[in-house]
Scaffold this motif. Structure first.
Motif, PDB file in Angstrom:
ATOM      1  N   VAL A   9      29.923  67.055   4.727  1.00  0.00           N
ATOM      2  CA  VAL A   9      29.798  66.932   3.274  1.00  0.00           C
ATOM      3  C   VAL A   9      29.070  68.157   2.725  1.00  0.00           C
ATOM      4  CG1 VAL A   9      28.840  65.553   1.400  1.00  0.00           C
ATOM      5  CG2 VAL A   9      29.795  64.422   3.407  1.00  0.00           C
ATOM      6  N   GLY A  10      28.055  68.603   3.457  1.00  0.00           N
ATOM      7  CA  GLY A  10      27.313  69.791   3.047  1.00  0.00           C
ATOM      8  C   GLY A  10      28.185  71.031   3.021  1.00  0.00           C
ATOM      9  N   LEU A  11      29.131  71.125   3.955  1.00  0.00           N
ATOM     10  CA  LEU A  11      30.029  72.274   3.983  1.00  0.00           C
ATOM     11  C   LEU A  11      30.900  72.309   2.738  1.00  0.00           C
ATOM     12  CD1 LEU A  11      31.300  72.406   7.687  1.00  0.00           C
ATOM     13  CD2 LEU A  11      29.444  73.673   6.636  1.00  0.00           C
ATOM     14  N   GLN A  12      31.350  71.148   2.308  1.00  0.00           N
ATOM     15  CA  GLN A  12      32.172  71.079   1.110  1.00  0.00           C
ATOM     16  C   GLN A  12      31.370  71.505  -0.122  1.00  0.00           C
ATOM     17  OE1 GLN A  12      33.545  66.973   1.326  1.00  0.00           O
ATOM     18  NE2 GLN A  12      35.487  67.620   2.198  1.00  0.00           N
ATOM     19  N   LEU A  13      30.116  71.080  -0.188  1.00  0.00           N
ATOM     20  CA  LEU A  13      29.253  71.489  -1.293  1.00  0.00           C
ATOM     21  C   LEU A  13      28.982  72.992  -1.244  1.00  0.00           C
ATOM     22  CD1 LEU A  13      26.654  68.550  -1.291  1.00  0.00           C
ATOM     23  CD2 LEU A  13      28.477  68.960  -2.954  1.00  0.00           C
ATOM     24  N   SER A  14      28.794  73.518  -0.040  1.00  0.00           N
ATOM     25  CA  SER A  14      28.549  74.956   0.118  1.00  0.00           C
ATOM     26  C   SER A  14      29.742  75.762  -0.365  1.00  0.00           C
ATOM     27  CB  SER A  14      28.266  75.286   1.589  1.00  0.00           C
ATOM     28  OG  SER A  14      27.080  74.673   2.024  1.00  0.00           O
ATOM     29  N   LYS A  15      30.939  75.283  -0.049  1.00  0.00           N
ATOM     30  CA  LYS A  15      32.150  75.973  -0.490  1.00  0.00           C
ATOM     31  C   LYS A  15      32.240  75.978  -2.007  1.00  0.00           C
ATOM     32  CE  LYS A  15      37.182  76.031   0.054  1.00  0.00           C
ATOM     33  NZ  LYS A  15      38.367  75.326   0.627  1.00  0.00           N
ATOM     34  N   ALA A  16      31.906  74.851  -2.630  1.00  0.00           N
ATOM     35  CA  ALA A  16      31.925  74.762  -4.095  1.00  0.00           C
ATOM     36  C   ALA A  16      30.897  75.707  -4.706  1.00  0.00           C
ATOM     37  CB  ALA A  16      31.659  73.322  -4.536  1.00  0.00           C
ATOM     38  N   MET A  17      29.717  75.781  -4.089  1.00  0.00           N
ATOM     39  CA  MET A  17      28.672  76.690  -4.566  1.00  0.00           C
ATOM     40  C   MET A  17      29.119  78.140  -4.439  1.00  0.00           C
ATOM     41  SD  MET A  17      25.233  74.892  -3.035  1.00  0.00           S
ATOM     42  CE  MET A  17      24.233  76.320  -3.450  1.00  0.00           C
ATOM     43  N   TYR A  18      29.783  78.445  -3.333  1.00  0.00           N
ATOM     44  CA  TYR A  18      30.284  79.808  -3.113  1.00  0.00           C
ATOM     45  C   TYR A  18      31.281  80.193  -4.204  1.00  0.00           C
ATOM     46  CZ  TYR A  18      33.094  83.557  -1.069  1.00  0.00           C
ATOM     47  OH  TYR A  18      33.773  84.729  -0.868  1.00  0.00           O
ATOM     48  N   GLU A  19      32.194  79.302  -4.503  1.00  0.00           N
ATOM     49  CA  GLU A  19      33.190  79.569  -5.536  1.00  0.00           C
ATOM     50  C   GLU A  19      32.536  79.757  -6.898  1.00  0.00           C
ATOM     51  OE1 GLU A  19      35.706  76.205  -5.092  1.00  0.00           O
ATOM     52  OE2 GLU A  19      36.811  77.027  -3.377  1.00  0.00           O
ATOM     53  N   GLN A  20      31.478  78.991  -7.182  1.00  0.00           N
ATOM     54  CA  GLN A  20      30.750  79.133  -8.438  1.00  0.00           C
ATOM     55  C   GLN A  20      30.040  80.483  -8.506  1.00  0.00           C
ATOM     56  OE1 GLN A  20      28.160  75.728  -8.731  1.00  0.00           O
ATOM     57  NE2 GLN A  20      29.789  74.367  -9.447  1.00  0.00           N
ATOM     58  N   MET A  21      29.497  80.928  -7.370  1.00  0.00           N
ATOM     59  CA  MET A  21      28.815  82.219  -7.349  1.00  0.00           C
ATOM     60  C   MET A  21      29.796  83.367  -7.590  1.00  0.00           C
ATOM     61  SD  MET A  21      25.762  82.104  -4.537  1.00  0.00           S
ATOM     62  CE  MET A  21      26.797  81.683  -3.151  1.00  0.00           C
ATOM     63  N   VAL A  22      30.985  83.256  -6.993  1.00  0.00           N
ATOM     64  CA  VAL A  22      32.003  84.289  -7.206  1.00  0.00           C
ATOM     65  C   VAL A  22      32.399  84.336  -8.676  1.00  0.00           C
ATOM     66  CG1 VAL A  22      34.383  84.960  -6.696  1.00  0.00           C
ATOM     67  CG2 VAL A  22      32.886  84.177  -4.851  1.00  0.00           C
ATOM     68  N   THR A  23      32.571  83.163  -9.277  1.00  0.00           N
ATOM     69  CA  THR A  23      32.908  83.099 -10.707  1.00  0.00           C
ATOM     70  C   THR A  23      31.774  83.679 -11.547  1.00  0.00           C
ATOM     71  OG1 THR A  23      34.232  81.108 -10.351  1.00  0.00           O
ATOM     72  CG2 THR A  23      33.534  81.561 -12.609  1.00  0.00           C
ATOM     73  N   GLY A  24      30.526  83.355 -11.170  1.00  0.00           N
ATOM     74  CA  GLY A  24      29.367  83.884 -11.892  1.00  0.00           C
ATOM     75  C   GLY A  24      29.264  85.391 -11.773  1.00  0.00           C
ATOM     76  N   LYS A  25      29.573  85.913 -10.603  1.00  0.00           N
ATOM     77  CA  LYS A  25      29.551  87.361 -10.372  1.00  0.00           C
ATOM     78  C   LYS A  25      30.571  88.065 -11.284  1.00  0.00           C
ATOM     79  CE  LYS A  25      30.464  90.777  -6.707  1.00  0.00           C
ATOM     80  NZ  LYS A  25      31.780  91.248  -7.172  1.00  0.00           N
ATOM     81  N   GLU A  26      31.768  87.491 -11.356  1.00  0.00           N
ATOM     82  CA  GLU A  26      32.814  88.077 -12.205  1.00  0.00           C
ATOM     83  C   GLU A  26      32.407  88.049 -13.675  1.00  0.00           C
ATOM     84  OE1 GLU A  26      36.130  85.675 -11.187  1.00  0.00           O
ATOM     85  OE2 GLU A  26      36.547  86.723  -9.297  1.00  0.00           O
ATOM     86  N   ALA A  27      31.743  86.980 -14.086  1.00  0.00           N
ATOM     87  CA  ALA A  27      31.290  86.872 -15.474  1.00  0.00           C
ATOM     88  C   ALA A  27      30.233  87.924 -15.788  1.00  0.00           C
ATOM     89  CB  ALA A  27      30.740  85.465 -15.736  1.00  0.00           C
ATOM     90  N   LEU A  28      29.311  88.136 -14.839  1.00  0.00           N
ATOM     91  CA  LEU A  28      28.277  89.155 -15.045  1.00  0.00           C
ATOM     92  C   LEU A  28      28.881  90.550 -15.102  1.00  0.00           C
ATOM     93  CD1 LEU A  28      25.418  87.881 -12.691  1.00  0.00           C
ATOM     94  CD2 LEU A  28      25.362  87.984 -15.184  1.00  0.00           C
ATOM     95  N   GLU A  29      29.835  90.803 -14.226  1.00  0.00           N
ATOM     96  CA  GLU A  29      30.483  92.120 -14.192  1.00  0.00           C
ATOM     97  C   GLU A  29      31.199  92.416 -15.517  1.00  0.00           C
ATOM     98  OE1 GLU A  29      31.405  92.638  -9.412  1.00  0.00           O
ATOM     99  OE2 GLU A  29      32.867  91.636 -10.704  1.00  0.00           O
ATOM    100  N   SER A  30      31.793  91.381 -16.109  1.00  0.00           N
ATOM    101  CA  SER A  30      32.499  91.570 -17.381  1.00  0.00           C
ATOM    102  C   SER A  30      31.529  91.918 -18.506  1.00  0.00           C
ATOM    103  CB  SER A  30      33.292  90.318 -17.742  1.00  0.00           C
ATOM    104  OG  SER A  30      32.426  89.240 -18.025  1.00  0.00           O
ATOM    105  N   GLN A  31      30.282  91.431 -18.387  1.00  0.00           N
ATOM    106  CA  GLN A  31      29.285  91.729 -19.417  1.00  0.00           C
ATOM    107  C   GLN A  31      28.856  93.192 -19.395  1.00  0.00           C
ATOM    108  OE1 GLN A  31      25.949  88.988 -19.590  1.00  0.00           O
ATOM    109  NE2 GLN A  31      27.249  87.281 -18.921  1.00  0.00           N
ATOM    110  N   LEU A  32      28.956  93.818 -18.240  1.00  0.00           N
ATOM    111  CA  LEU A  32      28.531  95.220 -18.120  1.00  0.00           C
ATOM    112  C   LEU A  32      29.403  96.149 -18.956  1.00  0.00           C
ATOM    113  CD1 LEU A  32      27.693  95.568 -14.300  1.00  0.00           C
ATOM    114  CD2 LEU A  32      26.093  95.649 -16.225  1.00  0.00           C
ATOM    115  N   SER A  33      30.633  95.738 -19.181  1.00  0.00           N
ATOM    116  CA  SER A  33      31.547  96.595 -19.954  1.00  0.00           C
ATOM    117  C   SER A  33      31.414  96.366 -21.456  1.00  0.00           C
ATOM    118  CB  SER A  33      32.999  96.334 -19.523  1.00  0.00           C
ATOM    119  OG  SER A  33      33.332  94.977 -19.718  1.00  0.00           O
ATOM    120  N   GLY A  34      30.572  95.423 -21.831  1.00  0.00           N
ATOM    121  CA  GLY A  34      30.383  95.124 -23.251  1.00  0.00           C
ATOM    122  C   GLY A  34      29.334  96.011 -23.892  1.00  0.00           C
ATOM    123  N   ASP A  35      29.063  95.735 -25.148  1.00  0.00           N
ATOM    124  CA  ASP A  35      28.072  96.509 -25.911  1.00  0.00           C
ATOM    125  C   ASP A  35      26.688  95.908 -25.661  1.00  0.00           C
ATOM    126  OD1 ASP A  35      26.817  98.214 -27.612  1.00  0.00           O
ATOM    127  OD2 ASP A  35      27.473  97.209 -29.447  1.00  0.00           O
TER     128      ASP A  35
END
Length: 206
Positions: free
Chosen positions: A129-155
């Motif tokens: 069960v913990g592995l499944q939660l870890s996978k979900a957390m990993y996917e959230q971190m990747v999404t969060g990383k992409e969101a932060l990267e998109s902010q760098l190109s803004g004003d």
């Protein structure tokens, strides 16, 4: 362990009082017998630490055999939960029975094999069960990383850019650690074991 046994026996005698010596002796014998069972059974646990358990890759045949045995023996001993060996041990002692004797007599696997399978299966179910939660957390971190990267190109201001870059460095480090863990042999074993257990449980409807 022997010192603890002696202490329990001594306490039992004190609590029983001089007028109830026979009761005290019976209680002492019961404690001694239970302690001997625990001490005898402990040998089967000594080599199963967490690091060793993570390295074990279960086979379908042995998992199926374990659940077949546990299901069959449950009918004869309904008050003992055999799937988790530590629980079964204490329940057997409470019923005045020896778990090792029951397993050797009623199951077609050895007590050591039963202990190993119970321990690994219990660990796999708990961590799966913990592995499944870890996978979900990993996917959230990747999404969060992409969101932060998109902010760098803004004003944004220089200060905001520094804060985002700092947050990015931290999340990238966490992603790297997650990926290392998910690519490890131990992770693969636990995932394999967990999925195999779920499959067999479903097939056996347990």
């Amino acid at each position: 362990m022997k010192k603890i046994i002696i202490l329990i026996m001594f306490t039992t005698l004190l609590l029983a009082g001089c007028g109830k010596l026979d009761d005290a002796k019976k209680a002492m014998n019961a404690v001694k017998q239970a302690a001997e069972i625990v001490e005898d059974t402990a040998d089967s646990f000594k080599d199963l630490d967490e690091n060793e358990i993570k390295k074990i890759k279960l086979k379908e045949k042995e998992v199926r055999s374990f659940f077949d045995n546990v299901t069959k023996i449950k009918e004869k001993y309904p008050d003992i939960h055999f799937q988790i060996v530590q629980v079964a041990l204490m329940e057997a002692i409470g019923a005045g029975k020896n778990l090792k004797d029951i397993v050797n007599k009623e199951m077609n696997i050895s007590f050591d094999e039963y202990t190993k399978l119970s321990t690994v299966i219990t660990f796999a179910e708990a961590t799966g069960v913990g592995l499944q939660l870890s996978k979900a957390m990993y996917e959230q971190m990747v999404t969060g990383k992409e969101a932060l990267e998109s902010q760098l190109s803004g004003d944004i201001t220089t200060e905001q850019k520094e804060e985002i870059e700092k947050a990015l460095a931290e999340i990238e480090q966490e992603i790297k650690e997650f990926e290392e863990e998910m690519n490890s042999d131990e992770y693969a074993n636990i995932k394999h074991n967990y999925e195999l257990i779920l499959k067999i449980r479903e097939e056996l409807d347990i």
